[in-house]
Scaffold this motif. Structure first.
Motif, PDB file in Angstrom:
ATOM      1  N   ASN A 190     -43.910  19.182  26.985  1.00  0.00           N
ATOM      2  CA  ASN A 190     -43.933  18.031  27.300  1.00  0.00           C
ATOM      3  C   ASN A 190     -45.049  17.218  26.776  1.00  0.00           C
ATOM      4  N   ASP A 191     -45.158  15.736  26.586  1.00  0.00           N
ATOM      5  CA  ASP A 191     -46.249  15.167  25.669  1.00  0.00           C
ATOM      6  C   ASP A 191     -47.703  15.585  26.407  1.00  0.00           C
ATOM      7  N   ASP A 192     -47.750  15.960  27.603  1.00  0.00           N
ATOM      8  CA  ASP A 192     -48.797  16.262  28.131  1.00  0.00           C
ATOM      9  C   ASP A 192     -49.494  17.711  28.151  1.00  0.00           C
ATOM     10  N   GLY A 193     -48.430  18.402  27.418  1.00  0.00           N
ATOM     11  CA  GLY A 193     -48.810  19.822  27.201  1.00  0.00           C
ATOM     12  C   GLY A 193     -48.532  20.785  28.161  1.00  0.00           C
ATOM     13  N   THR A 194     -47.685  20.141  29.232  1.00  0.00           N
ATOM     14  CA  THR A 194     -47.058  21.114  30.121  1.00  0.00           C
ATOM     15  C   THR A 194     -45.626  21.768  29.621  1.00  0.00           C
ATOM     16  N   LEU A 195     -45.417  22.700  30.353  1.00  0.00           N
ATOM     17  CA  LEU A 195     -43.886  23.273  29.942  1.00  0.00           C
ATOM     18  C   LEU A 195     -42.835  22.961  31.046  1.00  0.00           C
ATOM     19  N   THR A 196     -41.780  22.684  30.668  1.00  0.00           N
ATOM     20  CA  THR A 196     -40.675  22.791  31.615  1.00  0.00           C
ATOM     21  C   THR A 196     -39.664  23.437  31.015  1.00  0.00           C
ATOM     22  N   SER A 197     -38.909  24.294  32.314  1.00  0.00           N
ATOM     23  CA  SER A 197     -37.880  25.258  31.810  1.00  0.00           C
ATOM     24  C   SER A 197     -36.470  24.343  31.865  1.00  0.00           C
ATOM     25  N   VAL A 198     -35.889  24.344  30.759  1.00  0.00           N
ATOM     26  CA  VAL A 198     -34.571  23.665  31.014  1.00  0.00           C
ATOM     27  C   VAL A 198     -33.431  24.502  30.699  1.00  0.00           C
ATOM     28  N   ALA A 199     -32.521  24.475  31.657  1.00  0.00           N
ATOM     29  CA  ALA A 199     -31.026  25.243  31.348  1.00  0.00           C
ATOM     30  C   ALA A 199     -30.195  24.697  30.408  1.00  0.00           C
ATOM     31  N   VAL A 200     -29.912  25.777  29.484  1.00  0.00           N
ATOM     32  CA  VAL A 200     -29.041  25.301  28.418  1.00  0.00           C
ATOM     33  C   VAL A 200     -27.713  26.180  28.268  1.00  0.00           C
ATOM     34  N   ASP A 201     -26.531  25.567  27.556  1.00  0.00           N
ATOM     35  CA  ASP A 201     -25.696  26.362  27.110  1.00  0.00           C
ATOM     36  C   ASP A 201     -25.978  26.565  25.609  1.00  0.00           C
ATOM     37  N   ALA A 202     -25.862  28.298  25.282  1.00  0.00           N
ATOM     38  CA  ALA A 202     -26.085  28.553  24.063  1.00  0.00           C
ATOM     39  C   ALA A 202     -24.764  28.611  23.291  1.00  0.00           C
ATOM     40  N   GLY A 203     -24.743  27.975  21.963  1.00  0.00           N
ATOM     41  CA  GLY A 203     -23.805  27.845  21.014  1.00  0.00           C
ATOM     42  C   GLY A 203     -23.750  28.869  19.973  1.00  0.00           C
ATOM     43  N   LEU A 204     -23.570  28.628  18.774  1.00  0.00           N
ATOM     44  CA  LEU A 204     -23.435  29.331  17.605  1.00  0.00           C
ATOM     45  C   LEU A 204     -24.739  29.909  17.236  1.00  0.00           C
ATOM     46  N   SER A 205     -24.716  31.081  16.707  1.00  0.00           N
ATOM     47  CA  SER A 205     -26.157  31.819  16.474  1.00  0.00           C
ATOM     48  C   SER A 205     -26.045  32.190  15.057  1.00  0.00           C
ATOM     49  N   THR A 206     -26.972  31.813  13.871  1.00  0.00           N
ATOM     50  CA  THR A 206     -27.078  32.464  12.765  1.00  0.00           C
ATOM     51  C   THR A 206     -28.560  32.620  12.358  1.00  0.00           C
ATOM     52  N   GLU A 207     -28.781  33.474  11.582  1.00  0.00           N
ATOM     53  CA  GLU A 207     -30.125  33.644  10.822  1.00  0.00           C
ATOM     54  C   GLU A 207     -31.200  33.573  11.726  1.00  0.00           C
ATOM     55  N   GLY A 208     -31.160  33.775  13.098  1.00  0.00           N
ATOM     56  CA  GLY A 208     -32.203  33.835  13.870  1.00  0.00           C
ATOM     57  C   GLY A 208     -32.395  32.648  14.644  1.00  0.00           C
ATOM     58  N   PHE A 209     -31.635  31.847  14.594  1.00  0.00           N
ATOM     59  CA  PHE A 209     -31.385  30.667  15.519  1.00  0.00           C
ATOM     60  C   PHE A 209     -29.954  30.264  16.016  1.00  0.00           C
ATOM     61  N   VAL A 210     -30.151  29.549  17.311  1.00  0.00           N
ATOM     62  CA  VAL A 210     -29.146  29.594  18.282  1.00  0.00           C
ATOM     63  C   VAL A 210     -28.973  28.153  18.381  1.00  0.00           C
ATOM     64  N   ALA A 211     -27.881  27.467  18.501  1.00  0.00           N
ATOM     65  CA  ALA A 211     -27.630  26.029  18.522  1.00  0.00           C
ATOM     66  C   ALA A 211     -27.696  25.993  20.498  1.00  0.00           C
ATOM     67  N   VAL A 212     -28.157  25.145  21.107  1.00  0.00           N
ATOM     68  CA  VAL A 212     -28.360  24.752  22.484  1.00  0.00           C
ATOM     69  C   VAL A 212     -28.053  23.385  22.851  1.00  0.00           C
ATOM     70  N   THR A 213     -27.222  23.233  24.041  1.00  0.00           N
ATOM     71  CA  THR A 213     -27.081  22.037  24.625  1.00  0.00           C
ATOM     72  C   THR A 213     -27.695  22.096  26.021  1.00  0.00           C
ATOM     73  N   PRO A 214     -28.431  21.072  26.164  1.00  0.00           N
ATOM     74  CA  PRO A 214     -29.177  20.998  27.906  1.00  0.00           C
ATOM     75  C   PRO A 214     -28.192  20.728  28.711  1.00  0.00           C
ATOM     76  N   ILE A 215     -28.227  21.179  29.973  1.00  0.00           N
ATOM     77  CA  ILE A 215     -27.277  21.135  31.166  1.00  0.00           C
ATOM     78  C   ILE A 215     -27.940  20.074  31.981  1.00  0.00           C
ATOM     79  N   GLY A 216     -27.184  19.242  32.445  1.00  0.00           N
ATOM     80  CA  GLY A 216     -27.565  18.491  33.530  1.00  0.00           C
ATOM     81  C   GLY A 216     -28.485  17.132  32.802  1.00  0.00           C
TER      82      GLY A 216
END
Length: 140
Positions: free
Chosen positions: A114-140
Motif C-alpha cells: 500500500n502507499d503507506d508501506g503496509t502489505l495487503t494479501s489479495v486473492a487472485v486467479d492465476a493465468g498464463l505463465s511464461t519466462e518466470g511471470f504469471v498473469a493475475v486477476t484480483p478476485i472481488g
C-alpha cells in the motif's frame, strides 16, 4: 528454365513443447547474426520421433517452418524460432511466479504494498505463465 526452391527453417523441439504445437500455427523467425527484422512463417511439419545426436542423446523432434522472404543470407546460420502457443487478447497484470503464495484453502494470493508501506494479501486467479511471470486477476 531455372528452378528455385524457397528456403525453410528446421528446428528441434522437445517432445513436451511439441505437444503444444499445431500444424499451420504462426511462427516468428529472427536471425540475430544478420540483424534482421522478424519474418512471420508457419509450422509446416513436425516429426513424430525424437532425433538423436551421434552419441545417442535426445535432441528433439524436427519441426519445419516455411515463410515467404527468408533471405539466402540466412543459409547455414542460427535462427531464433518463436512459437506462440498461448497469448492474451489484451494487457494483463503480471507478477513474478515467486510472488504467488497459496492460502490454506488453496486460493492463490499476492502481497500488495500500500502507499503507506503496509502489505495487503489479495486473492487472485492465476493465468498464463511464461519466462518466470504469471498473469493475475484480483478476485472481488
Amino acid at each position: 528454365m531455372l528452378a528455385t526452391s524457397a528456403l525453410q527453417v528446421e528446428a528441434l523441439i522437445s517432445p513436451t513443447d511439441a505437444e503444444l504445437l499445431e500444424m499451420g500455427m504462426e511462427v516468428e523467425l529472427i536471425n540475430d547474426a544478420v540483424g534482421s527484422d522478424p519474418i512471420t512463417g508457419a509450422l509446416e511439419s513436425l516429426g513424430d520421433t525424437v532425433v538423436q545426436s551421434d552419441n545417442g542423446e535426445d535432441r528433439g523432434m524436427r519441426a519445419v517452418v516455411i515463410a515467404d522472404g527468408i533471405p539466402r543470407s540466412w543459409t547455414g546460420t542460427n535462427v531464433r524460432v518463436t512459437f506462440t502457443s498461448a497469448a492474451t487478447s489484451g494487457s494483463v497484470l503480471v507478477v513474478p511466479v515467486a510472488a504467488l503464495s497459496s492460502a490454506a484453502d488453496g486460493q492463490a494470493r499476492v502481497e500488495v504494498q500500500n502507499d503507506d508501506g503496509t502489505l495487503t494479501s489479495v486473492a487472485v486467479d492465476a493465468g498464463l505463465s511464461t519466462e518466470g511471470f504469471v498473469a493475475v486477476t484480483p478476485i472481488g
